[in-house]
Design a protein around this motif. Sequence first.
Motif, PDB file in Angstrom:
ATOM      1  N   ILE A   1       0.834  -1.210   0.000  1.00  0.00           N
ATOM      2  CA  ILE A   1       0.000   0.000   0.000  1.00  0.00           C
ATOM      3  C   ILE A   1       0.864   1.254   0.000  1.00  0.00           C
ATOM      4  CG2 ILE A   1      -1.709   1.313   1.309  1.00  0.00           C
ATOM      5  CD1 ILE A   1      -2.838  -1.345   2.305  1.00  0.00           C
ATOM      6  N   THR A   2       1.912   1.276   0.832  1.00  0.00           N
ATOM      7  CA  THR A   2       2.753   2.469   0.897  1.00  0.00           C
ATOM      8  C   THR A   2       3.495   2.697  -0.418  1.00  0.00           C
ATOM      9  OG1 THR A   2       4.504   1.151   1.941  1.00  0.00           O
ATOM     10  CG2 THR A   2       3.061   2.426   3.392  1.00  0.00           C
ATOM     11  N   PHE A   3       3.855   1.626  -1.110  1.00  0.00           N
ATOM     12  CA  PHE A   3       4.515   1.791  -2.412  1.00  0.00           C
ATOM     13  C   PHE A   3       3.587   2.455  -3.421  1.00  0.00           C
ATOM     14  CE2 PHE A   3       7.623  -1.901  -1.569  1.00  0.00           C
ATOM     15  CZ  PHE A   3       8.546  -1.022  -1.039  1.00  0.00           C
TER      16      PHE A   3
ATOM     17  N   VAL B   1       0.443  16.262  10.214  1.00  0.00           N
ATOM     18  CA  VAL B   1      -0.674  16.383  11.161  1.00  0.00           C
ATOM     19  C   VAL B   1      -1.880  15.578  10.675  1.00  0.00           C
ATOM     20  CG1 VAL B   1      -2.325  17.994  12.174  1.00  0.00           C
ATOM     21  CG2 VAL B   1       0.093  18.614  12.028  1.00  0.00           C
ATOM     22  N   LEU B   2      -2.167  15.668   9.363  1.00  0.00           N
ATOM     23  CA  LEU B   2      -3.290  14.909   8.805  1.00  0.00           C
ATOM     24  C   LEU B   2      -3.086  13.417   9.003  1.00  0.00           C
ATOM     25  CD1 LEU B   2      -5.904  14.769   7.112  1.00  0.00           C
ATOM     26  CD2 LEU B   2      -4.455  14.762   5.062  1.00  0.00           C
ATOM     27  N   ASN B   3      -1.874  12.947   8.770  1.00  0.00           N
ATOM     28  CA  ASN B   3      -1.574  11.525   8.961  1.00  0.00           C
ATOM     29  C   ASN B   3      -1.809  11.113  10.406  1.00  0.00           C
ATOM     30  OD1 ASN B   3      -0.648   8.925   8.638  1.00  0.00           O
ATOM     31  ND2 ASN B   3       1.429   9.485   8.072  1.00  0.00           N
ATOM     32  N   ALA B   4      -1.317  11.933  11.341  1.00  0.00           N
ATOM     33  CA  ALA B   4      -1.464  11.608  12.758  1.00  0.00           C
ATOM     34  C   ALA B   4      -2.931  11.622  13.191  1.00  0.00           C
ATOM     35  CB  ALA B   4      -0.660  12.597  13.599  1.00  0.00           C
TER      36      ALA B   4
ATOM     37  N   LEU C   1      -8.976   6.694  13.093  1.00  0.00           N
ATOM     38  CA  LEU C   1      -9.317   5.417  12.469  1.00  0.00           C
ATOM     39  C   LEU C   1      -8.726   4.216  13.195  1.00  0.00           C
ATOM     40  CD1 LEU C   1      -8.904   6.418   8.717  1.00  0.00           C
ATOM     41  CD2 LEU C   1     -11.002   6.306  10.061  1.00  0.00           C
ATOM     42  N   ILE C   2      -7.529   4.369  13.740  1.00  0.00           N
ATOM     43  CA  ILE C   2      -6.890   3.244  14.430  1.00  0.00           C
ATOM     44  C   ILE C   2      -7.138   3.311  15.926  1.00  0.00           C
ATOM     45  CG2 ILE C   2      -4.699   2.072  14.872  1.00  0.00           C
ATOM     46  CD1 ILE C   2      -3.676   3.130  12.230  1.00  0.00           C
ATOM     47  N   GLY C   3      -6.802   4.461  16.526  1.00  0.00           N
ATOM     48  CA  GLY C   3      -6.992   4.592  17.963  1.00  0.00           C
ATOM     49  C   GLY C   3      -8.444   4.633  18.383  1.00  0.00           C
TER      50      GLY C   3
ATOM     51  N   VAL D   1      -2.783   3.269   4.570  1.00  0.00           N
ATOM     52  CA  VAL D   1      -3.733   4.037   3.765  1.00  0.00           C
ATOM     53  C   VAL D   1      -3.691   5.509   4.156  1.00  0.00           C
ATOM     54  CG1 VAL D   1      -6.162   4.352   3.193  1.00  0.00           C
ATOM     55  CG2 VAL D   1      -5.228   2.045   3.401  1.00  0.00           C
ATOM     56  N   THR D   2      -3.675   5.806   5.454  1.00  0.00           N
ATOM     57  CA  THR D   2      -3.642   7.206   5.896  1.00  0.00           C
ATOM     58  C   THR D   2      -2.345   7.890   5.470  1.00  0.00           C
ATOM     59  OG1 THR D   2      -2.765   6.553   8.064  1.00  0.00           O
ATOM     60  CG2 THR D   2      -5.159   6.753   7.856  1.00  0.00           C
ATOM     61  N   THR D   3      -1.244   7.134   5.448  1.00  0.00           N
ATOM     62  CA  THR D   3       0.027   7.703   4.991  1.00  0.00           C
ATOM     63  C   THR D   3      -0.060   8.111   3.525  1.00  0.00           C
ATOM     64  OG1 THR D   3       1.297   6.382   6.575  1.00  0.00           O
ATOM     65  CG2 THR D   3       2.488   7.264   4.675  1.00  0.00           C
ATOM     66  N   VAL D   4      -0.633   7.251   2.693  1.00  0.00           N
ATOM     67  CA  VAL D   4      -0.777   7.548   1.271  1.00  0.00           C
ATOM     68  C   VAL D   4      -1.704   8.750   1.073  1.00  0.00           C
ATOM     69  CG1 VAL D   4      -1.637   6.679  -0.936  1.00  0.00           C
ATOM     70  CG2 VAL D   4      -0.276   5.200   0.541  1.00  0.00           C
TER      71      VAL D   4
END
Length: 324
Positions: free
Chosen positions: A20-22, A56-59, A65-67, A78-81
């Motif tokens: 996904i990150t790629f 900031v958006l990634n965090a 979504l995760i926490g 997905v959030t990183t992309v």
Amino acid sequence: LRALAVPDSIFGITGIYLRITFLGAPFTFFYNALAAGLKSVGDSKTPLKFLAFSAVLNAVLDLILIGGLGFGIVCSAVTTVVAEAASALLAAVYMARRVPELCPGQGQWRIRRDLLGPILRYGAVTAVQQAVQPICKVLIQGQVNALGVGAIAAFNAVTRVDDFAFTPEQSIATAITTYIAQNRGAGQTARIRRGFAVGLRLELGYWLLMGSLTLLLRRGILSLFVAGEGAADVIALGSTYLGCMAVFYALPALTNGFQGFYRGMGKMTTTLIGTCLQAGLRAAAAAVLAPRVGLPGIAFACAFGWCVMLAFEVPYYFWTCREL
């Protein structure tokens, strides 16, 4: 992943994460190109703002979504992309509206051989230098993976803090590069030394702030990235690492400053040699220290690499100043 000794318990999910990150790599390439264009016309603040927004958006997305909603680690990829795509899009829109002279015209979407050669010559050294650091990180990750899942979780958390700490140092170094290059081109040699001295003071001032906050708040910071079963052990391990790095952050502050100086002076080979020394010896030291000391050994390996880099670059700085 097999070569990196990734444990079987997390092997499958790690593979999915990487795939996904790629997919987000083109967004990263696009943002870097646009950011370089904006910096070339003296606008270094705007790319930093977009980068900060992306971080900031990634965090925030991870926390929600995760926490909050309990999605798995794949969601982090997905959030990183998404964050990388957002920064690239913002940079493209800004450039089109505010700096249209940087946007290629209709007849410019072709390769020009007279420009390709100089670009490759300037970029080749930088490209090799930029490739050295990720290779070093991969080698170090292999040493961390051999320490077990707890060490992997702690290292992934502390590297987030490291990245946050290093980014402003690198941005200050970019400002040093731009300032020195402009004054070198204008023949204002006296301003080069003064500007570099101010840049180093900014680097060290930032280290005092960031190092103090990291040292005092490291457990609270790590709790933002670590949760669930075994979190206490992971936080304890990570806090030991960050306790060392809070002091060691002064070293990359200085190395980034000197790298910025040499880039501004056009001495790209010097920056490559310094980076190779730092990365190679850091990886070698990690291979020796990590099995014996554990995760803190990675911090001491980083410090060793930075010290060797400074031992090379600081004396050469005084030699370079003879040319001014």
